[in-house]
Design a protein around this motif. Structure first.
Motif, PDB file in Angstrom:
ATOM      1  N   ASP A  94      -3.885 -34.613  31.437  1.00 40.64           N
ATOM      2  CA  ASP A  94      -2.612 -33.990  30.786  1.00 40.64           C
ATOM      3  C   ASP A  94      -1.442 -34.783  30.820  1.00 40.64           C
ATOM      4  OD1 ASP A  94      -3.271 -30.770  31.534  1.00 40.64           O
ATOM      5  OD2 ASP A  94      -3.664 -31.824  33.112  1.00 40.64           O
ATOM      6  N   LYS A  95      -1.097 -34.942  29.447  1.00 40.71           N
ATOM      7  CA  LYS A  95      -0.202 -35.910  28.963  1.00 40.71           C
ATOM      8  C   LYS A  95       1.197 -34.874  28.260  1.00 40.71           C
ATOM      9  CE  LYS A  95      -1.405 -39.172  26.421  1.00 40.71           C
ATOM     10  NZ  LYS A  95      -2.870 -40.500  25.504  1.00 40.71           N
ATOM     11  N   VAL A  96       2.584 -35.410  29.326  1.00 40.39           N
ATOM     12  CA  VAL A  96       3.478 -34.185  29.537  1.00 40.39           C
ATOM     13  C   VAL A  96       4.907 -35.260  28.221  1.00 40.39           C
ATOM     14  CG1 VAL A  96       5.326 -32.862  29.583  1.00 40.39           C
ATOM     15  CG2 VAL A  96       2.861 -32.269  30.510  1.00 40.39           C
ATOM     16  N   GLN A  97       5.119 -35.062  27.786  1.00 46.83           N
ATOM     17  CA  GLN A  97       6.327 -35.806  27.438  1.00 46.83           C
ATOM     18  C   GLN A  97       7.153 -34.497  27.189  1.00 46.83           C
ATOM     19  OE1 GLN A  97       5.554 -37.533  23.250  1.00 46.83           O
ATOM     20  NE2 GLN A  97       6.211 -39.806  24.302  1.00 46.83           N
ATOM     21  N   TYR A  98       8.447 -35.002  27.519  1.00 50.43           N
ATOM     22  CA  TYR A  98       9.657 -33.783  27.538  1.00 50.43           C
ATOM     23  C   TYR A  98      11.284 -34.885  27.687  1.00 50.43           C
ATOM     24  CZ  TYR A  98      10.442 -35.228  32.115  1.00 50.43           C
ATOM     25  OH  TYR A  98      10.552 -36.342  33.719  1.00 50.43           O
ATOM     26  N   GLU A  99      12.368 -33.975  27.211  1.00 50.41           N
ATOM     27  CA  GLU A  99      13.418 -34.111  27.052  1.00 50.41           C
ATOM     28  C   GLU A  99      14.749 -33.588  27.678  1.00 50.41           C
ATOM     29  OE1 GLU A  99      17.251 -36.070  23.828  1.00 50.41           O
ATOM     30  OE2 GLU A  99      15.159 -36.051  23.308  1.00 50.41           O
ATOM     31  N   MET A 100      15.697 -33.829  28.813  1.00 47.32           N
ATOM     32  CA  MET A 100      15.987 -32.709  29.302  1.00 47.32           C
ATOM     33  C   MET A 100      17.125 -32.110  28.594  1.00 47.32           C
ATOM     34  SD  MET A 100      15.399 -33.076  32.657  1.00 47.32           S
ATOM     35  CE  MET A 100      16.443 -32.213  33.252  1.00 47.32           C
ATOM     36  N   PRO A 101      17.136 -30.356  28.632  1.00 51.77           N
ATOM     37  CA  PRO A 101      18.844 -29.842  27.869  1.00 51.77           C
ATOM     38  C   PRO A 101      19.882 -30.487  28.499  1.00 51.77           C
ATOM     39  CG  PRO A 101      17.752 -28.962  29.517  1.00 51.77           C
ATOM     40  CD  PRO A 101      16.504 -29.757  29.677  1.00 51.77           C
TER      41      PRO A 101
ATOM     42  N   LEU B 131      23.503 -35.481  28.741  1.00 51.86           N
ATOM     43  CA  LEU B 131      23.834 -36.552  30.088  1.00 51.86           C
ATOM     44  C   LEU B 131      23.894 -35.407  30.704  1.00 51.86           C
ATOM     45  CD1 LEU B 131      24.133 -39.423  30.682  1.00 51.86           C
ATOM     46  CD2 LEU B 131      27.068 -38.873  29.514  1.00 51.86           C
ATOM     47  N   LEU B 132      24.339 -34.307  31.448  1.00 50.76           N
ATOM     48  CA  LEU B 132      24.333 -33.347  31.871  1.00 50.76           C
ATOM     49  C   LEU B 132      23.075 -33.228  32.361  1.00 50.76           C
ATOM     50  CD1 LEU B 132      27.211 -30.778  30.703  1.00 50.76           C
ATOM     51  CD2 LEU B 132      27.318 -32.694  33.059  1.00 50.76           C
ATOM     52  N   GLY B 133      21.758 -33.237  32.302  1.00 48.71           N
ATOM     53  CA  GLY B 133      20.788 -32.837  32.405  1.00 48.71           C
ATOM     54  C   GLY B 133      20.037 -33.836  32.891  1.00 48.71           C
ATOM     55  N   GLU B 134      20.049 -35.275  32.039  1.00 47.86           N
ATOM     56  CA  GLU B 134      19.744 -36.140  33.018  1.00 47.86           C
ATOM     57  C   GLU B 134      20.233 -36.425  33.879  1.00 47.86           C
ATOM     58  OE1 GLU B 134      17.376 -39.051  31.727  1.00 47.86           O
ATOM     59  OE2 GLU B 134      16.901 -37.660  30.608  1.00 47.86           O
ATOM     60  N   THR B 135      21.123 -36.369  34.061  1.00 49.41           N
ATOM     61  CA  THR B 135      22.254 -37.159  35.650  1.00 49.41           C
ATOM     62  C   THR B 135      22.055 -36.066  36.696  1.00 49.41           C
ATOM     63  OG1 THR B 135      23.984 -37.973  34.283  1.00 49.41           O
ATOM     64  CG2 THR B 135      24.962 -37.771  36.832  1.00 49.41           C
ATOM     65  N   PHE B 136      22.298 -35.310  36.035  1.00 50.26           N
ATOM     66  CA  PHE B 136      21.584 -33.828  37.787  1.00 50.26           C
ATOM     67  C   PHE B 136      20.812 -32.451  37.580  1.00 50.26           C
ATOM     68  CE2 PHE B 136      26.436 -34.756  36.035  1.00 50.26           C
ATOM     69  CZ  PHE B 136      26.957 -34.479  37.952  1.00 50.26           C
TER      70      PHE B 136
ATOM     71  N   GLN C 286       6.588 -26.934  22.525  1.00 50.12           N
ATOM     72  CA  GLN C 286       7.351 -25.906  22.507  1.00 50.12           C
ATOM     73  C   GLN C 286       7.978 -25.859  21.404  1.00 50.12           C
ATOM     74  OE1 GLN C 286      10.539 -25.979  26.253  1.00 50.12           O
ATOM     75  NE2 GLN C 286      12.272 -26.507  24.643  1.00 50.12           N
ATOM     76  N   MET C 287       8.528 -24.531  21.283  1.00 50.93           N
ATOM     77  CA  MET C 287       9.444 -23.889  20.434  1.00 50.93           C
ATOM     78  C   MET C 287      10.936 -23.122  20.486  1.00 50.93           C
ATOM     79  SD  MET C 287       6.219 -21.912  18.145  1.00 50.93           S
ATOM     80  CE  MET C 287       7.344 -21.168  16.925  1.00 50.93           C
ATOM     81  N   ARG C 288      10.115 -22.485  21.615  1.00 50.71           N
ATOM     82  CA  ARG C 288      11.925 -22.603  22.390  1.00 50.71           C
ATOM     83  C   ARG C 288      11.184 -22.075  23.636  1.00 50.71           C
ATOM     84  NH1 ARG C 288      13.226 -15.614  22.678  1.00 50.71           N
ATOM     85  NH2 ARG C 288      14.770 -15.297  24.409  1.00 50.71           N
ATOM     86  N   GLY C 289      12.188 -22.484  24.791  1.00 50.76           N
ATOM     87  CA  GLY C 289      12.153 -22.982  26.512  1.00 50.76           C
ATOM     88  C   GLY C 289      13.188 -23.508  26.876  1.00 50.76           C
TER      89      GLY C 289
END
Length: 465
Positions: free
Chosen positions: A422-429, A432-437, A397-400
């Motif tokens: 299919d192997k996906v790696q992602y980090e929440m936006p 900590l707010l994204g991780e929690t909710f 991802q460049m923008r998303g």
């Protein structure tokens, strides 16, 4: 006797394969070249989430039929299935599910082994350090007396049922597992969340001992138990360095880069969690001497290195595989055509490719597209950073909507078919707010999106020519 020498690839039977420990164990076994058959309550779900090389058989000991007939000869059986004890308050019905999912399943599996014409060499069965009960500062070896309480009684009967295989001349290993530390472990996620918000602290005075183990070491010890014939009976699957809750809390705070200054009274936890508060209030100082004496080496023997490994990870992983009955070149060609991405994406996402920077997908191609997530429109741009026909390609991802997103498309020849991975790696936006909710919803979305993708690939590539 030392390490077992297997003249050929082992054939293993495994339960609990869709759980945290089981899924990593399957991966390691396949990497070793072993053959894996999975017993599961939901064959459809397991078939969609486990590696394509696994053989899946449906069996639910709580729903029936109670009789299990093994249709192959197995070299080893690993039994990890069981209702999570951290799934909620221990009501009478939930405690019964915990009990039955372990005791009955083990009993029926052992009965199936009795009927099997050729017996496996080893039966590895999960257990837990909860078998010792609340023991204060006492160092607990496998020869220590067993404790009292609900978990102790469950584990006692669990191991009793597993020990019946010894009468069949099958080596039995009951792994008394401690608190499993991993970034994706549900119990650890719940435990670490207050610390991430600087609201964590020691519990119930903090003097109770915690016996823990890193996920990587749990799986490594299971493989070690299969391979080493001198290891048998009960084995503590815990780090050689248990810590008091107070030290664990301080180390977790350091790993999360947050201050730790709160103390949570045990009575408050009892009110909140009921009897399940025993999971964090009981004291168990388990010894790892038996595992160490067999030659096992822990990769994460101390709490600092273990928590550093777990808490340093920010990116979540997601892997799905399926088998298609087409040549790898044809499969690669299908996935490397941008227009086919729309065909395998759920309609409600309103996915539309707006532009590609090159006529076809190749290394360096930039794809611009739009989609909607929960009714919110997004403009997404991805960059093809790897392109290796016909084995795969990857986009980043460049923008998303994500802080980080990388999707690897891998293709592997397996006999007359091709495995699509299919192997996906992602980090929440939003950190900590994204991780929690948001993490729960993202995981649900990924399950749904890739389930649809799987069905479409099946229809488009496995349909008769």
């Amino acid at each position: 006797m030392g390490r077992s020498v297997w003249a050929k690839a082992m054939n293993l039977l495994l339960t609990g394969a869709t759980g945290l420990i089981g899924s990593l164990l399957v991966q390691k076994l396949l990497e070793r070249g072993e053959r894996v058959t999975v017993l599961t309550r939901d064959a459809s779900r397991a078939g969609a989430t486990l590696p394509a090389k696994c053989r899946v058989m449906e069996w639910d000991p709580l729903a029936g039929p109670a009789t299990l007939d093994l249709d192959e000869e197995y070299d080893a059986v690993v039994h990890l299935a069981g209702e999570s004890v951290a799934g909620g308050r221990w009501s009478a019905s939930f405690k019964n599910k915990i009990y039955q999912s372990r005791i009955l399943s083990t009993r029926l599996l052992v009965e199936a082994l009795k009927r099997a014409e050729r017996k496996p060499s080893v039966f590895v069965c999960a257990s837990a350090v909860g078998i010792y009960g609340n023991r204060g500062d006492e160092t607990l070896a496998e020869s220590s007396s067993l404790g009292s309480g609900f978990l102790a009684e469950v584990c006692r009967e669990w191991e009793y049922e597993a020990a019946a295989v010894e009468a069949l001349d099958i080596r039995r290993v009951s792994l008394r597992v401690g608190l499993v530390l991993d970034f994706e472990a549900p119990a650890f996620e719940k435990m670490s969340l207050p610390f991430k918000w600087a609201l964590g602290g020691s519990i119930g005075g903090g003097q109770q001992w915690m016996s823990w183990i890193n996920l990587q070491d749990v799986v490594k010890l299971i493989l070690h138990s299969i391979d080493h014939t001198e290891l048998q009976g009960a084995v503590n699957a815990t780090s050689p360095n248990p810590v008091r809750n107070e030290e664990f809390s301080q180390m977790l705070g350091i790993s999360c880069k947050r201050p730790v200054f709160l103390e949570i009274p045990g009575i408050a936890l009892r009110v909140l969690m009921g009897q399940s508060a025993d999971l964090v209030l009981t004291s168990q100082r388990a010894s790892a001497e038996k595992a160490l004496a067999s030659g096992f080496e822990f990769d994460y023997p101390d709490i600092r290195s273990a928590l550093k490994e777990v808490c340093s990870r920010r990116r979540h992983g997601f892997v799905r595989e399926q088998r298609v009955n087409r040549p790898i070149e044809e499969v690669f060609d299908f996935f490397s055509r941008a227009e086919n991405l729309e065909r395998i994406t759920p309609k409600e996402l309103n996915f539309k490719i707006l532009r590609t920077s090159t006529p076809g997908i190749e290394k360096g191609t930039i794809l611009d597209y739009r989609l909607s997530l929960h009714g919110i429109p997004f403009h997404w741009s991805s960059h093809i950073d790897q392109f290796n026909p016909p084995s795969g390609f990857s986009d980043e991802q460049m923008r998303g909507p994500y802080a980080y997103w990388r999707h690897e498309h891998e293709f592997e020849v397996d006999g007359d078919s091709t495995i699509v991975r299919d192997k996906v790696q992602y980090e929440m936006p939003l950190g900590l707010l994204g991780e929690t909710f948001g993490l729960y919803f993202v995981r649900k979305d990924l399950d749904r999106i890739f389930a649809y993708r799987r069905s479409q690939i099946e229809a488009l590539l496995n349909a008769p020519s």
